[in-house]
Design an enzyme around this catalytic site. Structure first.
Site, short mmCIF file in Angstrom:
data_model
loop_
_atom_site.label_atom_id
_atom_site.label_comp_id
_atom_site.label_asym_id
_atom_site.label_seq_id
_atom_site.Cartn_x
_atom_site.Cartn_y
_atom_site.Cartn_z
N TYR A 132 38.43 34.91 34.77
CA TYR A 132 38.15 35.85 35.86
C TYR A 132 37.61 37.71 35.41
CZ TYR A 132 40.89 38.88 39.48
OH TYR A 132 41.16 39.28 40.68
N ASP A 145 34.39 42.18 29.08
CA ASP A 145 34.47 42.80 30.41
C ASP A 145 36.49 42.66 29.35
OD1 ASP A 145 37.40 42.75 31.90
OD2 ASP A 145 36.20 41.16 34.06
N TYR A 194 46.14 38.56 47.55
CA TYR A 194 46.99 36.25 47.86
C TYR A 194 47.66 36.34 48.37
CZ TYR A 194 44.41 38.55 43.16
OH TYR A 194 43.61 38.90 42.88
N LYS A 205 42.80 48.47 34.24
CA LYS A 205 44.12 48.35 33.91
C LYS A 205 45.00 49.52 33.15
CE LYS A 205 44.59 43.77 35.93
NZ LYS A 205 43.25 42.67 35.94
#
Ligand SMILES: *Cc1c(COP(=O)(O)O)cnc(C)c1O
Length: 426
Positions: A150, A247, A18, A276
């Protein structure tokens, strides 16, 4: 390599997440990590090590350099670090898939392994669209989600991230146009539940699936909502013939207080993504699980295969560490650890409420959030936290922490002090 030289090369050649090229500020150089501490190559603000308040973006739940995970990686390395997954299989991947099926909601029976969360979401979308195509409903191609979400940075996940103010706003005209409803309120509101039912009903003919992050919306804004809405989604999806995807890439493996956030609602999705914390933060791996109905539908279709196969699919090294990480989690009283951290965060962050510029403090499981009434001054906030000996990575108007589950009460208190300092500075 000396730190100065390393940073010069980093500035010249290395793109960071980012960020522009070169980055606006120099990153800190980490030489090694153990337990919950990152050891810096050069002291910063007088600190040569930092308590990691971020678990390396939700992943390092057992901390760094864990002897059990190290041993799992070493043992597998001596056997093989990788073999292709087409036409071959191996014990680490099979054990991992069986384990995931065992610990996730009952209807999820089949596991597609991939290399990152974004890819797991791509695969979930492909499964859902292909399911409807296979059963003769090819018009069902769109996804519905609520705002504030997200789901990753590749194309399909981007299309279901919050379209306003998020990091993917730039692409709003290019991405597939999905169906959005407003963000879920914290508490149950019948009028919002009705909006969900109405939108799913109205778009049912074109909807392949509803996809949401259950209970906690992570990188889209660190918002929490009642699990009650997941039951509303399940009922509406069943009524109108729409698949439901959870998710759980951020929420999975205990972070919110239940093993999976779906467990808090007692709801089973048709498709679920994990990532993750799957490998305890050691290696890149994610998985998409689906029900037999979805798998059978696809496999009976006109094109009876799921055309997806990442080169590093099922990577044995990652799978071996993932198995060890899940066993390590389940062998301990992880609920107690998450509750203990939750209590520490509540106590330590309460004082942030009275700071000027703070809009709200909220805690759910091992996640603590301080929301400001303005965008964070990243450099000032990060420096303030480092001065307190803690690594934090705020974004937008949010200073937050999700520490490793092994963080001691004393270190949780230090993380809270750093969040307060960052909120005061940023
Ligand atoms: C991080 C995240 C992703 C993307 O995972 P990557 O491994 O970064 O591609 C998707 N969904 C959620 C909820 C996430 O938190």
């Amino acid at each position: 390599m000396r730190s100065g030289e390393l940073l010069a090369l980093d500035r010249a050649h290395v793109w960071h997440p980012y960020g522009p090229m070169p980055g606006r500020t120099d990153p800190l150089v980490v030489a090694s990590a153990a337990g919950v501490r990152l050891r810096l190559a050069e002291p910063a603000e007088g600190r040569d090590e930092l308590i990691d308040g971020m678990s390396s973006w939700w992943s390092a739940i057992h901390g760094y350099n864990h002897p059990v995970l190290n041993e799992a990686a070493r043992g597998q390395l001596d056997r093989m670090s990788h073999v292709m997954f087409g036409g071959l299989t191996h014990e680490p991947a099979v054990r991992l898939a069986a384990k995931l099926v065992e610990i996730t909601p009952e209807p999820l029976q089949h596991v597609f392994l991939s290399d990152s969360g974004s890819v797991a979401v791509e695969v979930a979308a492909k499964m859902c669209l292909q399911y409807w195509r296979s059963v003769g409903r090819p018009a069902k191609q769109r996804l519905l989600t609520w705002r504030g979400g997200y789901h990753g940075d590749t194309w399909t996940p981007m299309s279901v991230c919050d379209p306003d103010g998020g990091m993917h706003e730039l692409w709003s005209g290019v991405l597939t146009r999905q169906v959005f409803v407003g963000p879920p309120p914290v508490e149950y509101e019948e009028s919002y539940a009705e909006q969900l039912r109405e939108a799913i009903g109205r778009h049912a003919d074109e909807l392949a699936a509803v996809i949401v992050e259950p209970v906690v919306q992570g990188a889209g804004g660190m918002r929490f909502h009642t699990p009650e809405y997941l039951r509303v989604l399940r009922e509406a999806c069943d009524e109108h013939g729409v698949l439901l995807v959870f998710d759980e890439i951020a929420t999975g493996f205990g972070r919110t207080g239940t093993l999976f956030a779906a467990d808090a609602a007692g709801v089973s999705p048709d498709v679920m993504c994990v990532g993750k914390a799957l490998t305890g933060g050691y290696l890149s791996m994610a998985a998409t699980l689906c029900s037999s109905e979805v798998a059978d539908g696809i496999s009976r279709g006109e094109v009876p295969v799921l055309a997806h196969g990442p080169t590093f699919m099922g990577n044995p090294l990652a799978a071996a560490v993932a198995c060890a990480s899940i066993d390590l989690l389940l062998a301990q009283d992880w609920q107690h650890e998450v509750k203990r951290i939750e209590a520490g965060l509540r106590e330590g962050l309460a004082a942030a409420e009275s700071l000027p510029g703070v809009r709200e403090v909220r805690v759910q499981g091992a996640i603590g959030v301080v929301q400001l009434d303005h965008d964070v001054d990243m450099a000032a906030a990060t420096t303030a936290a480092v001065r307190e000996g803690v690594w934090l990575r705020p974004f937008r108007d949010l200073i937050y922490t999700m520490p490793p589950f092994v963080t001691t009460d004393e270190d949780v208190a230090r993380i809270c002090a750093a969040v307060r300092a960052a909120a005061a500075a940023g």
